[in-house]
Design a protein around this motif. Structure first.
Motif, PDB file in Angstrom:
ATOM      1  N   TRP A   1      42.668  33.398  49.177  1.00  0.00           N
ATOM      2  CA  TRP A   1      41.587  34.049  48.576  1.00  0.00           C
ATOM      3  C   TRP A   1      41.961  34.670  47.278  1.00  0.00           C
ATOM      4  O   TRP A   1      41.294  34.679  46.158  1.00  0.00           O
ATOM      5  CB  TRP A   1      41.008  35.334  49.586  1.00  0.00           C
ATOM      6  N   ALA A   2      43.250  35.500  47.241  1.00  0.00           N
ATOM      7  CA  ALA A   2      43.620  36.126  46.066  1.00  0.00           C
ATOM      8  C   ALA A   2      43.989  35.170  44.826  1.00  0.00           C
ATOM      9  O   ALA A   2      43.736  35.383  43.820  1.00  0.00           O
ATOM     10  CB  ALA A   2      44.951  36.872  46.516  1.00  0.00           C
ATOM     11  N   LEU A   3      44.594  33.942  45.144  1.00  0.00           N
ATOM     12  CA  LEU A   3      44.716  32.978  44.306  1.00  0.00           C
ATOM     13  C   LEU A   3      43.827  32.457  43.623  1.00  0.00           C
ATOM     14  O   LEU A   3      43.579  32.021  42.400  1.00  0.00           O
ATOM     15  CB  LEU A   3      45.729  31.805  44.948  1.00  0.00           C
ATOM     16  N   ILE A   4      42.627  32.018  44.414  1.00  0.00           N
ATOM     17  CA  ILE A   4      41.442  31.528  43.729  1.00  0.00           C
ATOM     18  C   ILE A   4      40.774  32.484  42.938  1.00  0.00           C
ATOM     19  O   ILE A   4      39.967  32.094  41.990  1.00  0.00           O
ATOM     20  CB  ILE A   4      40.648  30.685  44.733  1.00  0.00           C
ATOM     21  N   ASN A   5      40.965  33.867  43.160  1.00  0.00           N
ATOM     22  CA  ASN A   5      40.332  34.609  42.414  1.00  0.00           C
ATOM     23  C   ASN A   5      41.178  35.115  41.196  1.00  0.00           C
ATOM     24  O   ASN A   5      40.631  36.028  40.418  1.00  0.00           O
ATOM     25  CB  ASN A   5      40.086  36.192  43.184  1.00  0.00           C
ATOM     26  N   SER A   6      42.242  34.549  41.013  1.00  0.00           N
ATOM     27  CA  SER A   6      43.166  34.641  40.022  1.00  0.00           C
ATOM     28  C   SER A   6      42.523  34.132  38.602  1.00  0.00           C
ATOM     29  O   SER A   6      42.210  32.662  38.844  1.00  0.00           O
ATOM     30  CB  SER A   6      44.727  34.554  40.036  1.00  0.00           C
ATOM     31  N   PRO A   7      42.771  34.531  37.396  1.00  0.00           N
ATOM     32  CA  PRO A   7      42.320  33.831  36.171  1.00  0.00           C
ATOM     33  C   PRO A   7      43.394  32.445  36.204  1.00  0.00           C
ATOM     34  O   PRO A   7      42.840  31.472  35.565  1.00  0.00           O
ATOM     35  CB  PRO A   7      42.785  34.736  35.355  1.00  0.00           C
ATOM     36  N   GLU A   8      44.407  32.405  36.806  1.00  0.00           N
ATOM     37  CA  GLU A   8      45.303  31.341  36.725  1.00  0.00           C
ATOM     38  C   GLU A   8      44.403  29.852  37.345  1.00  0.00           C
ATOM     39  O   GLU A   8      44.608  29.023  37.006  1.00  0.00           O
ATOM     40  CB  GLU A   8      46.494  31.630  37.100  1.00  0.00           C
ATOM     41  N   PHE A   9      43.509  30.358  38.386  1.00  0.00           N
ATOM     42  CA  PHE A   9      42.903  29.320  38.822  1.00  0.00           C
ATOM     43  C   PHE A   9      41.572  29.093  38.279  1.00  0.00           C
ATOM     44  O   PHE A   9      41.151  27.821  38.333  1.00  0.00           O
ATOM     45  CB  PHE A   9      42.569  29.812  40.410  1.00  0.00           C
ATOM     46  N   ILE A  10      40.848  30.087  37.732  1.00  0.00           N
ATOM     47  CA  ILE A  10      39.484  30.143  37.296  1.00  0.00           C
ATOM     48  C   ILE A  10      39.480  29.485  35.808  1.00  0.00           C
ATOM     49  O   ILE A  10      38.587  28.914  35.279  1.00  0.00           O
ATOM     50  CB  ILE A  10      38.819  31.354  37.438  1.00  0.00           C
ATOM     51  N   TYR A  11      40.626  29.681  35.064  1.00  0.00           N
ATOM     52  CA  TYR A  11      40.883  29.254  33.627  1.00  0.00           C
ATOM     53  C   TYR A  11      41.489  28.076  33.334  1.00  0.00           C
ATOM     54  O   TYR A  11      42.454  27.815  34.031  1.00  0.00           O
ATOM     55  CB  TYR A  11      41.123  30.655  32.728  1.00  0.00           C
ATOM     56  N   ARG A  12      40.993  27.401  32.339  1.00  0.00           N
ATOM     57  CA  ARG A  12      42.085  26.383  31.540  1.00  0.00           C
ATOM     58  C   ARG A  12      43.016  27.257  30.890  1.00  0.00           C
ATOM     59  O   ARG A  12      42.574  28.388  30.208  1.00  0.00           O
ATOM     60  CB  ARG A  12      41.346  25.439  30.883  1.00  0.00           C
ATOM     61  N   HIS A  13      44.360  26.871  30.749  1.00  0.00           N
ATOM     62  CA  HIS A  13      45.343  27.574  30.092  1.00  0.00           C
ATOM     63  C   HIS A  13      46.537  26.717  29.613  1.00  0.00           C
ATOM     64  O   HIS A  13      46.448  25.621  30.044  1.00  0.00           O
ATOM     65  CB  HIS A  13      45.810  29.005  31.028  1.00  0.00           C
TER      66      HIS A  13
END
Length: 542
Positions: free
Chosen positions: A530-542
């Protein structure tokens, strides 16, 4: 699920540095490991020049770097392998790598593994699915109001577009068929291009052609040129048949003929009574020395891969909207024409360039850094890509619905969001996260913002909770943790973030797991996912 305050244990130290980031901040902890010191302009020269590259990517990079140097902007460092892996998958095929694919790439020590990955991705089925989705946005592929293509036509049209993407049909042929085809909308799918316009008068058809293939909005054109382009589509006929919703699109000789028209470049052309004006226009547009088609196409590809067009936005070329790097745009345009309008060729060249592989961590705060491509831009995943990513990392499926009354539309559970053929088939998740309506085909129809409603849905919705707690992927990870498998932390991070965890992240996970032992109802693995999928690292292209 545990409370946010409890989960904050995960987001301390290096974990917070890597994940708790805003949309304007850096994303990955490992990013930039391949370059010199950030902001060290002398060191950054090695990215572009010291490699001794004589290929097209080297030419492209030198034009970008020359423009940055002229303005006094330091480029970012090159991104790490882990960042490149995720970026290439998302940008080229709209899909996350699996844990096995991520491990294979990251463990590969070959110097050419990035270029090999690009080649492999361009041949995958997901490439055709993803770029078909993007083209369906532009071509307004939608059954219901206000486009009203209807399901049978949508299925045929989507199938033809997907075949063109999978076969890498030359772009000039793709455009010619859309502009000049005649026949049944069920049996000659290309004719749906003219049917997928809200108003079928010549002016509206001309506007759709200019937006789709010339990257231009004709509202700003001189009246004579607007009228001249409309004349090219003034003899298109639409005729119904006895089959439900079938329509014939054809060159209607009974409609008024005009002997002369003005083309978008201001030149005049004579038209005979038996000349199909669509064909005359296509011959003009597809000439190798005509910059309109190639310029708009490569600018759109660049915009899709690098977040903004060389002319931005990419559907507003001309007028006062000038390219940020004219030499770069001209180089891409020439290369596209000389390659025989090979779309994959242009994507391959861009993806292999150092410019594309720059870190998202900017080395300069100059206001023109993003405009001149000094770093890779942070962008939230498209609605369809984010939905598929959630399903992939949890092992679940999405449920879609359709407002289409007849015939009944059923979507198999294993169909991914990027493969949905019809803009009228949707879900509450896709609507919330800004999937375009496909009413106009313009870029701004898609909304990739991350507002309060989107954040709350990821943070606290039953939809996401069910995926995490009930998905088979999570159950497999839980079994690994219970067995004490040493590779469990790596497997979790490879599954969700496509990279290995840092030692600090492993320690934080272990600390949190120990803290939750004996706590009634605790599921430490679910909390971590849950914490990881709520991180910008998961939600954003980077």
């Amino acid at each position: 699920m545990r409370s946010l305050s409890q989960l904050a244990l995960l987001l301390v130290g290096a974990v917070a540095t890597a994940m708790a980031l805003s949309a304007s901040a850096a994303i990955a902890a490992e990013d930039g490991a391949a370059g010199g010191a950030a902001g060290d302009t002398a060191g950054e020269v090695t990215i572009y020049e010291a490699q001794g590259r004589a290929d097209f990517g080297g030419k492209l990079d030198k034009l970008v770097y020359a423009r940055l140097q002229a303005v006094g902007i330091a480029p970012a460092r090159l991104c790490s392998d882990a960042v490149f892996l995720r970026r290439a998958y998302l940008d080229l095929i709209g899909t996350l790598p699996t844990a096995a694919e991520a491990r294979q790439f990251l463990d590969d020590k070959a110097a050419d593994k990035r270029s090999r990955l690009v080649d492999e991705l361009l041949e995958r089925d997901e490439y055709a699915d993803y770029w078909t989705m993007l083209w369906c946005d532009r071509l307004r592929v939608k059954s219901e109001f206000p486009i009203n293509l209807w399901p049978n036509a949508v299925q045929a049209y989507h199938g033809w577009i997907r075949s063109a993407m999978a076969e890498n049909m030359p772009y000039d042929q793709f455009v010619r068929e859309l502009l000049t085809s005649s026949g049944s909308n069920f049996r000659v799918p290309q004719v749906n291009f003219y049917r997928a316009v809200q108003n079928r008068d010549p002016q509206s058809l001309a506007g759709a052609v200019a937006a789709s293939f010339m990257g231009s909005r004709i509202d700003s054109w001189p009246a004579e040129r607007r009228q001249g382009l409309a004349m090219m589509f003034s003899r298109i006929g639409f005729k119904s048949t006895l089959e439900w919703k079938e329509e014939i699109v054809y060159f209607d000789r009974s409609l008024p003929h005009q002997a002369q028209a003005v083309l978008p470049d201001g030149s005049k052309v004579s038209l005979k009574a038996d000349d199909d004006p669509r064909q005359v226009f296509a011959d003009w547009l597809l000439r190798g020395d005509n910059p309109w088609l190639a310029r708009a196409a490569v600018n759109r590809i660049w915009q899709q891969l690098l977040g903004r067009g060389i002319v931005h936005p990419a559907d507003d070329l001309g007028g006062d909207n000038r390219p940020s790097n004219p030499e770069l745009l001209a180089l891409l345009e020439r290369e596209f024409v000389e390659s025989g309008y090979d779309v994959k060729h242009i994507m391959r060249l861009i993806a292999n360039s150092s410019t594309y592989q720059l870190s998202a961590i900017a080395a300069s705060e100059h206001p023109r850094a993003a405009e001149l491509f000094a770093h890779y831009p942070l962008r939230r995943l498209e609605a369809e890509v984010l939905a598929d990513a959630l399903c992939q990392v949890t092992g679940t499926t999405e449920v879609y619905s359709s407002a289409i009354p007849e015939p009944f539309t059923w979507v198999p559970g294993d169909v991914r969001s990027i493969a949905l053929p019809d803009g009228s088939i949707t879900s509450s998740f896709l609507e919330l996260y800004g999937r375009p309506s496909r009413d106009t085909g313009m870029i701004d129809e898609r909304n990739n913002s991350m507002g309060a409603a989107q954040r709350l849905h990821m943070l606290n919705s039953e939809h996401v909770r069910r995926k995490i707690e009930g998905g088979p992927v999570l159950r497999g990870l839980q079994r690994m943790v219970l067995r004490g498998a040493p590779r469990a932390p790596a497997e979790l991070y490879l599954t969700v973030l496509s990279r290995y965890p840092t030692p600090e992240e492993v320690a934080a996970m272990q600390e949190y797991g120990e803290a939750q032992k004996g706590v009634k109802g605790s599921n430490a693995v679910a909390d971590i996912v849950w914490a990881l999928i709520n991180s910008p690292e998961f939600i954003y292209r980077h």
